[in-house]
Design a protein around this motif. Structure first.
Motif, PDB file in Angstrom:
ATOM      1  N   VAL A   1      -2.937   2.933  -4.195  1.00 18.76           N
ATOM      2  CA  VAL A   1      -2.410   4.235  -3.802  1.00 18.76           C
ATOM      3  C   VAL A   1      -3.538   5.036  -3.164  1.00 18.76           C
ATOM      4  O   VAL A   1      -4.554   5.311  -3.809  1.00 18.76           O
ATOM      5  CB  VAL A   1      -1.824   5.007  -4.995  1.00 18.76           C
ATOM      6  N   VAL A   2      -3.334   5.384  -1.895  1.00 16.48           N
ATOM      7  CA  VAL A   2      -4.259   6.242  -1.165  1.00 16.48           C
ATOM      8  C   VAL A   2      -3.666   7.640  -1.171  1.00 16.48           C
ATOM      9  O   VAL A   2      -2.585   7.856  -0.619  1.00 16.48           O
ATOM     10  CB  VAL A   2      -4.443   5.755   0.293  1.00 16.48           C
ATOM     11  N   VAL A   3      -4.355   8.566  -1.809  1.00 14.69           N
ATOM     12  CA  VAL A   3      -3.914   9.957  -1.776  1.00 14.69           C
ATOM     13  C   VAL A   3      -4.434  10.555  -0.466  1.00 14.69           C
ATOM     14  O   VAL A   3      -5.632  10.529  -0.200  1.00 14.69           O
ATOM     15  CB  VAL A   3      -4.440  10.744  -2.998  1.00 14.69           C
ATOM     16  N   LEU A   4      -3.510  11.047   0.346  1.00 15.54           N
ATOM     17  CA  LEU A   4      -3.840  11.689   1.626  1.00 15.54           C
ATOM     18  C   LEU A   4      -3.176  13.056   1.597  1.00 15.54           C
ATOM     19  O   LEU A   4      -1.964  13.167   1.748  1.00 15.54           O
ATOM     20  CB  LEU A   4      -3.333  10.843   2.794  1.00 15.54           C
ATOM     21  N   THR A   5      -3.966  14.095   1.384  1.00 14.43           N
ATOM     22  CA  THR A   5      -3.414  15.415   1.105  1.00 14.43           C
ATOM     23  C   THR A   5      -4.261  16.520   1.714  1.00 14.43           C
ATOM     24  O   THR A   5      -5.423  16.297   2.062  1.00 14.43           O
ATOM     25  CB  THR A   5      -3.290  15.609  -0.426  1.00 14.43           C
TER      26      THR A   5
ATOM     27  N   LEU B   1       0.860  -1.180   0.000  1.00  8.45           N
ATOM     28  CA  LEU B   1       0.000   0.000   0.000  1.00  8.45           C
ATOM     29  C   LEU B   1       0.897   1.232   0.000  1.00  8.45           C
ATOM     30  O   LEU B   1       1.899   1.279   0.710  1.00  8.45           O
ATOM     31  CB  LEU B   1      -0.885   0.010   1.251  1.00  8.45           C
ATOM     32  N   ILE B   2       0.507   2.228  -0.808  1.00 10.38           N
ATOM     33  CA  ILE B   2       1.210   3.505  -0.828  1.00 10.38           C
ATOM     34  C   ILE B   2       0.250   4.570  -0.311  1.00 10.38           C
ATOM     35  O   ILE B   2      -0.884   4.660  -0.780  1.00 10.38           O
ATOM     36  CB  ILE B   2       1.671   3.877  -2.256  1.00 10.38           C
ATOM     37  N   VAL B   3       0.704   5.346   0.662  1.00  3.76           N
ATOM     38  CA  VAL B   3      -0.041   6.508   1.156  1.00  3.76           C
ATOM     39  C   VAL B   3       0.736   7.722   0.671  1.00  3.76           C
ATOM     40  O   VAL B   3       1.896   7.917   1.035  1.00  3.76           O
ATOM     41  CB  VAL B   3      -0.177   6.490   2.691  1.00  3.76           C
TER      42      VAL B   3
ATOM     43  N   ALA C   1      -5.757   6.740  -8.948  1.00  4.29           N
ATOM     44  CA  ALA C   1      -5.648   6.637  -7.492  1.00  4.29           C
ATOM     45  C   ALA C   1      -6.758   5.710  -7.014  1.00  4.29           C
ATOM     46  O   ALA C   1      -7.849   5.678  -7.594  1.00  4.29           O
ATOM     47  CB  ALA C   1      -5.803   8.010  -6.843  1.00  4.29           C
ATOM     48  N   ASN C   2      -6.493   4.953  -5.961  1.00  5.68           N
ATOM     49  CA  ASN C   2      -7.508   4.047  -5.438  1.00  5.68           C
ATOM     50  C   ASN C   2      -8.478   4.741  -4.495  1.00  5.68           C
ATOM     51  O   ASN C   2      -9.607   4.288  -4.333  1.00  5.68           O
ATOM     52  CB  ASN C   2      -6.836   2.860  -4.756  1.00  5.68           C
ATOM     53  N   CYS C   3      -8.044   5.820  -3.877  1.00 11.52           N
ATOM     54  CA  CYS C   3      -8.948   6.673  -3.120  1.00 11.52           C
ATOM     55  C   CYS C   3      -8.258   8.003  -2.839  1.00 11.52           C
ATOM     56  O   CYS C   3      -7.038   8.121  -2.942  1.00 11.52           O
ATOM     57  CB  CYS C   3      -9.467   6.013  -1.851  1.00 11.52           C
ATOM     58  N   TYR C   4      -9.075   8.987  -2.520  1.00  6.82           N
ATOM     59  CA  TYR C   4      -8.590  10.352  -2.289  1.00  6.82           C
ATOM     60  C   TYR C   4      -9.177  10.820  -0.974  1.00  6.82           C
ATOM     61  O   TYR C   4     -10.395  10.828  -0.802  1.00  6.82           O
ATOM     62  CB  TYR C   4      -9.058  11.262  -3.428  1.00  6.82           C
ATOM     63  N   VAL C   5      -8.310  11.202  -0.042  1.00  7.99           N
ATOM     64  CA  VAL C   5      -8.739  11.641   1.280  1.00  7.99           C
ATOM     65  C   VAL C   5      -8.095  12.985   1.584  1.00  7.99           C
ATOM     66  O   VAL C   5      -6.877  13.134   1.450  1.00  7.99           O
ATOM     67  CB  VAL C   5      -8.341  10.614   2.372  1.00  7.99           C
ATOM     68  N   THR C   6      -8.915  13.944   1.986  1.00  5.17           N
ATOM     69  CA  THR C   6      -8.400  15.252   2.377  1.00  5.17           C
ATOM     70  C   THR C   6      -8.059  15.210   3.862  1.00  5.17           C
ATOM     71  O   THR C   6      -8.874  14.776   4.680  1.00  5.17           O
ATOM     72  CB  THR C   6      -9.442  16.357   2.106  1.00  5.17           C
ATOM     73  N   LYS C   7      -6.851  15.657   4.190  1.00  7.49           N
ATOM     74  CA  LYS C   7      -6.410  15.676   5.588  1.00  7.49           C
ATOM     75  C   LYS C   7      -7.220  16.696   6.381  1.00  7.49           C
ATOM     76  O   LYS C   7      -7.275  17.863   5.999  1.00  7.49           O
ATOM     77  CB  LYS C   7      -4.940  16.095   5.688  1.00  7.49           C
TER      78      LYS C   7
END
Length: 147
Positions: A94-98, A64-66, A114-120
């Motif tokens: 790939v989890v985008v955490l930004t 898994l890549i974050v 990307a497999n998912c996109y999450v806003t910090k």
């Protein structure tokens, strides 16, 4: 083949903010499954890790890549594009955490697979909760590929 949940999960965290990295690391350490976390702060180092070159000749293949999008030098969008274009890497989720909630970044990340996109979240407790939700989903519920 699919990874069994009893095995240790290799996670590559690509994050330039030490405070965000530390929060992410602490949150992932509380995961219900054993994981080994590797942290790199720059895009070029991330690619060296993934291709086992430079300082990382023995780097394990991450399960898994974050990924943070806003990195110095090679940014997260470029990393995502390269990972998903490479047949040996594209199956790694790939989890985008930004911090970016910009709709253009969201759309571009998904266009780059990307497999998912999450806003910090800006709140520390909410940040920890979000990382734990990511952990619960990707490390417990999802079957990850071995290769």
């Amino acid at each position: 083949m699919v990874r069994q949940t009893l095995n240790s999960i290799e996670i590559l965290l690509i994050e330039d903010s030490p405070s965000d990295a530390n929060l992410t690391i602490q949150s992932l350490q509380q995961a219900k499954i054993t994981n080994t976390l590797h942290w790199v702060e720059e895009g070029e180092a991330a690619m060296d890790f993934l291709y086992q070159r430079g300082d990382y000749p023995d780097a394990p293949r991450p399960d898994l890549i974050v990924l943070d999008l806003n990195l110095p030098g090679m940014d997260g969008r470029e990393i995502l594009a390269e990972v998903k274009a490479d047949s040996s890497l594209r199956r790694i989720p790939v989890v985008v955490l930004t911090t970016s909630s910009n709709e253009e970044d969201v759309l571009r990340s998904y266009d780059l697979n990307a497999n998912c996109y999450v806003t910090k979240p800006f709140n520390v407790q909410q940040f920890i909760q979000v990382v734990q939700l990511i952990s619960d989903f990707w490390l417990t519920a999802v079957k990850l590929p071995l290769e």
